[in-house]
Design a protein around this motif. Structure first.
Motif, PDB file in Angstrom:
ATOM      1  N   PRO A 264     -15.012  19.062  -8.158  1.00  0.00           N
ATOM      2  CA  PRO A 264     -15.039  18.592  -6.770  1.00  0.00           C
ATOM      3  C   PRO A 264     -16.382  18.876  -6.108  1.00  0.00           C
ATOM      4  O   PRO A 264     -17.028  19.889  -6.393  1.00  0.00           O
ATOM      5  CB  PRO A 264     -13.918  19.392  -6.095  1.00  0.00           C
ATOM      6  CG  PRO A 264     -13.070  19.904  -7.196  1.00  0.00           C
ATOM      7  CD  PRO A 264     -13.963  20.073  -8.383  1.00  0.00           C
ATOM      8  N   GLU A 265     -16.784  17.989  -5.238  1.00  0.00           N
ATOM      9  CA  GLU A 265     -18.035  18.176  -4.502  1.00  0.00           C
ATOM     10  C   GLU A 265     -17.961  19.461  -3.685  1.00  0.00           C
ATOM     11  O   GLU A 265     -16.973  19.725  -2.995  1.00  0.00           O
ATOM     12  CB  GLU A 265     -18.284  16.986  -3.581  1.00  0.00           C
ATOM     13  CG  GLU A 265     -19.609  17.052  -2.842  1.00  0.00           C
ATOM     14  CD  GLU A 265     -19.871  15.823  -1.989  1.00  0.00           C
ATOM     15  OE1 GLU A 265     -20.848  15.833  -1.228  1.00  0.00           O
ATOM     16  OE2 GLU A 265     -19.066  14.861  -2.083  1.00  0.00           O
ATOM     17  N   GLY A 266     -18.997  20.274  -3.789  1.00  0.00           N
ATOM     18  CA  GLY A 266     -19.076  21.517  -3.040  1.00  0.00           C
ATOM     19  C   GLY A 266     -18.456  22.715  -3.731  1.00  0.00           C
ATOM     20  O   GLY A 266     -18.562  23.844  -3.230  1.00  0.00           O
ATOM     21  N   TYR A 267     -17.817  22.487  -4.901  1.00  0.00           N
ATOM     22  CA  TYR A 267     -17.118  23.594  -5.561  1.00  0.00           C
ATOM     23  C   TYR A 267     -18.084  24.681  -6.023  1.00  0.00           C
ATOM     24  O   TYR A 267     -17.861  25.872  -5.768  1.00  0.00           O
ATOM     25  CB  TYR A 267     -16.309  23.078  -6.750  1.00  0.00           C
ATOM     26  CG  TYR A 267     -15.627  24.182  -7.540  1.00  0.00           C
ATOM     27  CD1 TYR A 267     -14.473  24.791  -7.055  1.00  0.00           C
ATOM     28  CD2 TYR A 267     -16.143  24.617  -8.761  1.00  0.00           C
ATOM     29  CE1 TYR A 267     -13.845  25.811  -7.761  1.00  0.00           C
ATOM     30  CE2 TYR A 267     -15.524  25.630  -9.474  1.00  0.00           C
ATOM     31  CZ  TYR A 267     -14.382  26.223  -8.976  1.00  0.00           C
ATOM     32  OH  TYR A 267     -13.775  27.231  -9.675  1.00  0.00           O
ATOM     33  N   SER A 268     -19.163  24.299  -6.707  1.00  0.00           N
ATOM     34  CA  SER A 268     -20.095  25.305  -7.226  1.00  0.00           C
ATOM     35  C   SER A 268     -20.712  26.128  -6.108  1.00  0.00           C
ATOM     36  O   SER A 268     -20.910  27.342  -6.241  1.00  0.00           O
ATOM     37  CB  SER A 268     -21.194  24.629  -8.048  1.00  0.00           C
ATOM     38  OG  SER A 268     -20.662  24.059  -9.221  1.00  0.00           O
ATOM     39  N   GLY A 269     -21.014  25.470  -4.988  1.00  0.00           N
ATOM     40  CA  GLY A 269     -21.589  26.183  -3.864  1.00  0.00           C
ATOM     41  C   GLY A 269     -20.617  27.167  -3.237  1.00  0.00           C
ATOM     42  O   GLY A 269     -21.031  28.151  -2.601  1.00  0.00           O
ATOM     43  N   HIS A 270     -19.332  26.948  -3.412  1.00  0.00           N
ATOM     44  CA  HIS A 270     -18.315  27.860  -2.881  1.00  0.00           C
ATOM     45  C   HIS A 270     -17.936  28.921  -3.904  1.00  0.00           C
ATOM     46  O   HIS A 270     -17.779  30.108  -3.553  1.00  0.00           O
ATOM     47  CB  HIS A 270     -17.067  27.065  -2.479  1.00  0.00           C
ATOM     48  CG  HIS A 270     -15.944  27.920  -1.976  1.00  0.00           C
ATOM     49  ND1 HIS A 270     -15.864  28.354  -0.670  1.00  0.00           N
ATOM     50  CD2 HIS A 270     -14.855  28.449  -2.610  1.00  0.00           C
ATOM     51  CE1 HIS A 270     -14.779  29.094  -0.516  1.00  0.00           C
ATOM     52  NE2 HIS A 270     -14.148  29.171  -1.673  1.00  0.00           N
TER      53      HIS A 270
END
Length: 319
Positions: free
Chosen positions: A212-218
């Motif tokens: 999902p978009e934004g997963y790695s950043g979270h």
């Protein structure tokens, strides 16, 4: 003779310099990881061990337990916010991962982890929560239900590792769980392996779905590469098969409502070996199979997981 001595001295100096550089870069990587992804919950002390818990929402208590190489951020990306609309959600870091301290240097067993987290839940006011565990975390949830039956009201295993398997331990874990590998190889991994390596491994776990978009950043992949987390995770993975061999014969003792969820496209934890058998081992357990869904089902279809928690809570008289 003098030449041999000089070569030996040069080699020793080179090894010392490399070791110093490795330690420096490892500490720098860890400091950057901790600064970029600090604890986003609260730290509580349980029998001398600091446990990190992220608490949100109001309602019946639900505990979330993450899988291997992860931390509570995996659960707080999509699933916890949805559940928090009608439940009080507690997402824990397991020992040695995220910001929960290691229990020991030999790798906390699933039983020891369940004991620690159940005690932490009680301190947070959750005496009999619905316990949700994904993958390795599902094994911890099962150990919780078997060994702490008075501290759980319902059980929701998600693609849980539950039954013995025959495939060998991954080479990386064979190396990093060995005393020599733990001492020599782990610091080099922390020092020199880029965060992108973890992101690639995570992407494979999501197959056939995409990350999902934004997963790695979270999620904070750099947290996984810290020395303490690499060592804890390696030992836990190396010991897991023996622990499940000892535990799986006791699943018949689980008496709480159990809702099992598994995707039929999961190539990490096989549906046929694990959840299909588990549904027959726990009296009254329900199995929900999700067509076309891979291992990271709580991200692919989080609404399905919320519905499973709803069913478990209703069966336990919590809703």
């Amino acid at each position: 003779m003098q030449l041999a001595v000089k070569l030996l001295l040069f080699a020793l100096v080179g090894i010392a310099l490399f070791a110093a550089a490795t330690a420096f870069f490892a500490r720098r990587h860890e400091a950057r990881a901790n600064a970029s992804f600090p604890p986003h919950g609260q730290l509580i002390e349980v029998d001398g061990v600091e446990v990190h818990a992220v608490v949100s929402g109001q309602g019946p208590d639900v505990v979330l337990i993450h899988g291997s190489s992860g931390n509570a951020r995996d659960m707080t990306f999509r699933l916890a916010p949805l559940l928090a609309e009608k439940y009080r959600v507690i997402a824990f870091d397991r020992p040695g991962l995220g910001f929960t301290e290691r229990v020991n240097d030999s790798g906390a067993t699933i039983t020891q982890q369940a004991e620690l987290l159940s005690r932490a839940a009680v301190l947070l006011g959750a005496e009999r929560p619905v316990v949700v565990g994904h993958s390795y975390g599902g094994a911890v949830a099962l150990a919780w239900a078997v060994n702490q039956p008075d501290r759980v009201s319902a059980l929701v295993p998600l693609a849980a590792a539950s039954n013995p398997w025959t495939t060998p331990l991954d080479t990386l874990y064979q190396v990093t769980s060995h005393p020599v590998g733990s001492t020599l190889v782990v610091p080099m991994l922390t020092a020199f392996v880029p965060d992108g390596y973890v992101e690639t491994a995570v992407a494979r776990a999501f197959d056939p779905q995409s990350v999902p978009e934004g997963y790695s950043g979270h999620f904070g992949p750099a947290l996984t590469l810290r020395r303490v987390s690499l060592r804890a995770n390696a030992m836990q993975r190396a010991n897991l098969l023996d622990e499940i061999e000892a535990l799986h014969t006791r699943y018949g003792e689980i008496a709480v409502p159990t809702e099992i969820v598994h995707g039929d496209a999961d190539d990490t934890v096989a549906l046929s070996l694990h959840s299909a058998n588990l549904a027959n081992q726990i009296p009254g357990a329900n199995l929900t199979v999700l067509p076309g869904i891979g291992h990271m089902l709580h991200h692919a279809v989080p609404e399905e997981i919320v519905q499973a928690v709803d069913r478990a809570a209703a069966r336990a008289g919590l809703r």
